[in-house]
Scaffold this active site. Structure first.
Site, PDB file in Angstrom:
ATOM      1  N   ASP A   1     -68.898  53.500 -55.483  1.00 30.12           N
ATOM      2  CA  ASP A   1     -68.526  52.559 -54.469  1.00 30.12           C
ATOM      3  C   ASP A   1     -69.027  53.406 -53.037  1.00 30.12           C
ATOM      4  O   ASP A   1     -68.306  54.566 -53.036  1.00 30.12           O
ATOM      5  CB  ASP A   1     -66.798  52.384 -54.297  1.00 30.12           C
ATOM      6  CG  ASP A   1     -66.458  51.683 -56.047  1.00 30.12           C
ATOM      7  OD1 ASP A   1     -67.196  51.046 -56.738  1.00 30.12           O
ATOM      8  OD2 ASP A   1     -64.858  51.021 -56.340  1.00 30.12           O
TER       9      ASP A   1
ATOM     10  N   ASP B   1     -68.250  42.628 -62.069  1.00 30.72           N
ATOM     11  CA  ASP B   1     -67.755  43.813 -61.742  1.00 30.72           C
ATOM     12  C   ASP B   1     -68.406  45.200 -63.748  1.00 30.72           C
ATOM     13  O   ASP B   1     -68.160  43.491 -64.419  1.00 30.72           O
ATOM     14  CB  ASP B   1     -66.392  44.040 -61.702  1.00 30.72           C
ATOM     15  CG  ASP B   1     -66.721  45.421 -60.848  1.00 30.72           C
ATOM     16  OD1 ASP B   1     -67.529  46.452 -61.049  1.00 30.72           O
ATOM     17  OD2 ASP B   1     -65.666  45.850 -60.255  1.00 30.72           O
TER      18      ASP B   1
HETATM   19  C1  GLA Z   1     -64.696  48.436 -58.643  1.00 36.08           C
HETATM   20  C2  GLA Z   1     -66.394  47.790 -57.716  1.00 36.08           C
HETATM   21  C3  GLA Z   1     -64.935  47.905 -56.489  1.00 36.08           C
HETATM   22  C4  GLA Z   1     -63.811  46.898 -56.327  1.00 36.08           C
HETATM   23  C5  GLA Z   1     -62.925  47.167 -58.098  1.00 36.08           C
HETATM   24  C6  GLA Z   1     -61.993  46.417 -57.622  1.00 36.08           C
HETATM   25  O1  GLA Z   1     -64.754  49.933 -58.209  1.00 36.08           O
HETATM   26  O2  GLA Z   1     -67.130  48.546 -57.455  1.00 36.08           O
HETATM   27  O3  GLA Z   1     -66.163  47.480 -55.422  1.00 36.08           O
HETATM   28  O4  GLA Z   1     -64.598  45.356 -56.967  1.00 36.08           O
HETATM   29  O5  GLA Z   1     -64.199  47.890 -58.808  1.00 36.08           O
HETATM   30  O6  GLA Z   1     -61.166  46.674 -58.911  1.00 36.08           O
END
Ligand code: GLA
Length: 400
Positions: free
Chosen positions: A202, A147
């Site tokens: 997301d 990430d």
């Molecule tokens: C980010 C990523 C998600 C997930 C969260 C976890 O938002 O884009 O897909 O992995 O972190 O904290």
């Protein structure tokens, strides 16, 4: 002199590293990830239950293989700096979990972040990349998502290259998923570093719209689909655009889930389910495990589809397939049913990227409906259909 030989060896090695990485995930990775459904509540019981379900419910048979633990699995590093799993959530440890998943004929994935802390505030890999990669490999991990939270002033190419190199020296063929949200256009530099790169913020279980949390957003299916249109040329075998994990089974209607899944397959996206595989409806399973639709995603040509025409609220997408076939998906972006009429004989589909075209005036294709699995006639007759709101008609075209 030795110093110069070392630098020369490094320069020669880097492109070779890239080539090696792109031998992994020659078709888009397929699996499950804990985040969309379980978020911080992931634990080893859940992971085992998902592996049990995937191995027996038809998903493994349809091509799913990765069981991926997302954020919130970590505790602190030990005195030597080795990362530890949270002993309350993972009392048996990750190695035992990997053994369990492998015994089912599946693979295990894990999550980290380029910063000192993950998005959830857990211990991440900055400064420990080689140590962490070695630990993952020793545990038997097969897939790593990294990430981009708390990246501070890191250069994304440098940060992800460091982890790529760390993974490669382990000698274990770990698939590498860059989760950089498209912030620094990873499609321009991600090939050779990772096997897929997130292209947007997301996802959320919403077909159309954006959930605004002020300092971050969650996007709906249509918003994500639209963001893929200008970047299809950057994806291919071993290096995929990643429009985020699936929300099938997480609250949208069946029509919306079907359209979401169809479009991810038209986009040659990683198919990482994000629902509770142990407690899903037969409808949800029949979407995720539809082999005809999955075959469009997994087609070895690895060319993403493109929107070719519109018909009212319906967008007509085409995707060239390896054996000369085409997939077609009529996506109704509107909430109301829409009639479409497509006179094949007066249409020509041409794709400059794959140098493939379909001349329906001179060549007849037979049609198969990939959701009903029925023969749907051929291209000598115009296609007339009603597409329900937020739904699709998806066909496979095969030359007669
Ligand atoms: C980010 C990523 C998600 C997930 C969260 C976890 O938002 O884009 O897909 O992995 O972190 O904290």
């Amino acid at each position: 002199m030795k110093k110069y030989l070392f630098i020369l060896a490094c320069i020669l090695c880097v492109p070779a590293f890239g080539q090696d990485m792109n031998q992994r995930a020659l078709t888009p990775p397929m699996g499950w990830n804990s985040w969309n459904k379980f978020q911080g509540n992931v634990d080893e019981q859940i992971v085992r239950a998902m592996a049990d379900a995937m191995a027996t419910n038809g998903m493994k048979d349809a091509g799913y293989q990765y069981i991926n633990i997302d954020d919130c699995w970590q505790s602190q590093r030990d005195a030597q700096g080795f990362i530890q799993a949270d002993p309350a959530k993972f009392p048996s440890g990750i190695k035992a979990l990997a053994d369990y998943v492998h015994a089912k004929g599946l693979k295990l994935g894990i999550y980290t972040d380029v910063g000192y802390k993950t998005c959830g505030g857990y211990t991440a890999s900055r400064g420990h990349e080689f140590q962490d990669a070695m630990t993952y490999a020793q545990w038997g991990v097969d897939y790593l998502k990294e990430d981009w939270c708390n990246a501070e002033n890191l250069n994304p190419v440098g940060a992800y290259t460091t982890m790529r190199d760390a993974l490669l020296v382990t000698g274990r063929p770990i698939v590498f998923s860059l989760c950089e949200w498209g912030s620094n256009k990873p499609w321009l530099w991600g090939a050779g570093i990772g096997n897929c790169w997130r292209t947007t913020s997301d996802i959320c279980p919403r077909f159309d719209g954006i959930l605004d949390h002020t300092n971050w957003q969650q996007w709906g299916v249509l918003q994500i689909v639209d963001a893929q249109k200008p970047i299809r040329q950057y994806a291919g075998p071993g290096h995929w655009n990643d429009p985020d994990m699936l929300e099938v089974g997480n609250g949208m209607s069946i029509n919306e889930d079907r359209a979401h899944f169809s479009m991810w397959c038209m986009l040659a996206a990683p198919l990482i389910s994000g629902n509770d595989l142990a407690n899903m409806s037969p409808d949800t399973l029949s979407i995720l495990a539809n082999k005809d639709v999955v075959a469009v995603d997994q087609d070895p040509l690895g060319v993403e589809g493109f929107a070719d025409a519109t018909n009212g609220t319906v967008e007509l997408w085409f995707k060239p397939l390896a054996n000369g076939d085409w997939a077609m998906c009529a996506l109704n972006r509107g909430t109301q049913p829409q009639n479409i009429s497509f006179d094949w004989k007066s249409e020509k589909v041409a794709d400059a990227l794959s140098k493939r075209d379909a001349h329906f005036d001179t060549t007849t294709y037979s049609l198969k409906n990939l959701w009903t699995h029925q023969d749907a006639g051929d291209t000598t007759q115009p296609l007339n259909a009603e597409i329900p709101g937020h739904d699709v008609l998806m066909l496979r075209l095969t030359k007669n």
